[in-house]
Design a protein around this motif. Structure first.
Motif, short mmCIF file in Angstrom:
data_model
loop_
_atom_site.label_atom_id
_atom_site.label_comp_id
_atom_site.label_asym_id
_atom_site.label_seq_id
_atom_site.Cartn_x
_atom_site.Cartn_y
_atom_site.Cartn_z
N SER A 1 4.74 -5.80 10.40
CA SER A 1 3.87 -4.82 9.74
C SER A 1 3.65 -5.19 8.28
O SER A 1 2.52 -5.14 7.76
N LYS B 1 -0.13 -0.71 0.21
CA LYS B 1 0.86 0.36 0.17
C LYS B 1 0.32 1.66 0.77
O LYS B 1 1.07 2.55 1.15
N LYS B 2 -1.01 1.76 0.82
CA LYS B 2 -1.63 2.96 1.36
C LYS B 2 -1.64 2.98 2.88
O LYS B 2 -1.95 4.01 3.49
N ASP C 1 -0.07 3.06 6.52
CA ASP C 1 1.16 3.34 7.25
C ASP C 1 1.26 2.35 8.41
O ASP C 1 0.33 1.61 8.71
N GLU C 2 2.40 2.37 9.07
CA GLU C 2 2.66 1.36 10.10
C GLU C 2 1.73 1.51 11.30
O GLU C 2 1.31 0.52 11.90
N TYR C 3 1.40 2.73 11.64
CA TYR C 3 0.49 2.95 12.77
C TYR C 3 -0.88 2.37 12.46
O TYR C 3 -1.49 1.68 13.30
N SER C 4 -1.38 2.62 11.26
CA SER C 4 -2.70 2.13 10.88
C SER C 4 -2.76 0.62 10.88
O SER C 4 -3.76 0.02 11.30
N PRO D 1 9.13 -0.28 4.28
CA PRO D 1 8.85 1.15 4.20
C PRO D 1 10.12 1.99 4.29
O PRO D 1 11.01 1.71 5.09
N ALA E 1 10.45 4.80 5.52
CA ALA E 1 10.51 5.48 6.82
C ALA E 1 11.36 4.69 7.82
O ALA E 1 11.90 5.26 8.77
#
Length: 345
Positions: A122, A139-140, A142-145, A292, A294
């Motif tokens: 990612s 940085k904007k 997320d991992e899904y995107s 990240p 998360a």
């Protein structure tokens, strides 16, 4: 089963087993010969220069690892990879240009990167999205995107014509990131069957398949949210069934390191330092993004002995048969894992 086991496990596993089952002892003594032979013929043991494997390696004033250290590391890893490939049957295989869908291409920076799932892919995709101009601030994302909304914007090597592929392999800088094979396997299991990955219908369906096919007594309805590690390993090691999913497929199949001579071999265990060095060579003005929050801290390797202890001996051997080239080509130790399994000590 007996004869398959004779190809897999080393003598150190039975060093303290003399008082146990004589039959098992005999098997293990025979099996050790094969592992010792592989270790001697497929790996080059070059001492790691001082500081290279230390998480607190020397750093310059900007916070990035001193490049001179990583020049030495780069040479060592490439030397081991070449020698192991030379001694492996993999070196005889021709490059399949239809199987290059994991190699990201940056024509602007003349770089190729083979992404391996569960090895910070990612973060690396964010870097190449920035290099390609599709995003201005990774940085904007997320991992899904990254995987589902932006990944298709990247170019992959299998999208080029044959002569264009050959030209890029010969002239571009080639990068690969790897990880201890069993750490990566456990990380995939935890994420896809007991983590956020289970929300993906692909993996919830695989989980249901595993329960129905590898559990003797299962109750309806099958939800798949309670797959055990042993059931997962039975699925992965079942010939022609489960080993080809990209999240636990071997790096040998994903990236063809014996057919493509990579210039940079980075490791997950030294991710940030290796990434800093690689970026300094291909795009010095771009910083590699931090992991990240998360994701939390990685403790997979600490939990691995517990999970391996749930496997019968023959399944440990089957894992070696699948991942032995990944272990030897990238200089990871299978013996270390064996010594950490409680019932083998």
């Amino acid at each position: 089963m007996f004869w398959k086991m004779m190809d897999v496990l080393p003598v150190r596993m039975v060093r303290r087993q003399l008082d146990k089952n004589v039959f098992l002892f005999g098997i293990l003594v025979v099996l050790t010969l094969y592992i010792l032979y592989v270790n001697r013929t497929t790996s080059v043991r070059i001492p790691i220069p001082e500081g290279l494997s230390d998480a607190d390696s020397k750093r310059d004033s900007s916070g990035k690892a001193l490049l001179k250290d990583f020049v030495s590391t780069r040479k060592e890893r490439r030397s081991i990879m070449r020698q192991a490939c030379h001694n492996s049957t993999q070196s005889k295989n021709k490059l399949d240009i239809k199987n290059l869908d994991h190699i990201i291409v940056s024509d602007k920076y003349q770089a190729l990167f083979c992404f391996v799932p569960k090895v910070a892919c990612s973060q690396w995709k964010k870097v190449f999205l920035l290099m390609s101009g599709h995003v201005d601030d990774p940085k904007k994302l997320d991992e899904y995107s990254v995987h589902f909304n932006y990944s298709h914007l990247l170019r992959y090597l299998d999208q080029y014509k044959k002569d264009e592929i050959e030209h890029r392999i010969q002239t571009y800088k080639k990068i690969i990131m790897v990880r201890d094979p069993l750490d990566r396997l456990l990380s995939a299991f935890k994420n896809k069957f007991h983590g956020t990955g289970f929300k993906d219908p692909t993996y919830s369906n695989i989980a249901k398949f595993i329960v129905r096919n590898y559990r003797k007594d299962f109750k309806q309805p099958v939800l798949g949210d309670d797959v055990t590690f042993l059931e997962f390993i039975r699925y992965v090691t079942d010939d022609g069934i489960g080993a080809e999913n990209e999240h636990w497929r071997t790096v040998m199949k994903l990236c063809a390191p014996c057919q493509i001579e990579y210039d940079f071999v980075g490791k997950y265990e030294t991710l940030q330092d290796d990434a800093d060095f690689i970026m300094s060579q291909i795009a010095p003005h771009i910083d590699f993004p931090a992991k990240p929050k998360a994701y939390g801290s990685s403790n997979t390797s600490q939990h691995l002995p517990h999970y391996l202890s749930q496997l019968p001996l023959n399944y440990v051997g089957k894992l070696w048969n699948i991942y032995k080239d990944d272990f030897t080509v990238f200089n990871y130790s299978f013996l270390t894992h064996l010594n950490d399994i409680p019932y083998l000590v």
